[in-house]
Motif scaffolding. Sequence first.
Motif: not given
Length: 104
Positions: A1-30
């Motif tokens: 799993m990637a290094n965590r930072w304050r903006g990360d949100v942890a969740l479990v998807v299909d039984g796998e722990p994941c980290i969600a992070r809104l990068t600039l690219g992710a924000l532009a995608e949204l």
Amino acid sequence: MANRWRGDVALVVDGEPCIARLTLGALAELEEGLGETSLVGLVERFESSRFTSRDVVALLGAGLRGGGREITDEALARAQVKGGPMAAAKAAAELLARAFVVPE
């Protein structure tokens, strides 16, 4: 799993722990994917509880991809998020809020 930072949100998807992070690219995608001229409109929808399930899927999908997971919105929409739809909506709102916290 990637290094965590304050903006990360942890969740479990299909039984796998994941980290969600809104990068600039992710924000532009949204912005593009949800047809918003700015993210302020999306923030306002979440703050006033006027968001849709499509908003939640798009936000979590962009965040999961920003956190390094390769998943499409279509696959995420079919996935099991631990805690169900309400937990997914809460994670999406938290992710969006954390993206705009000013660092100390």
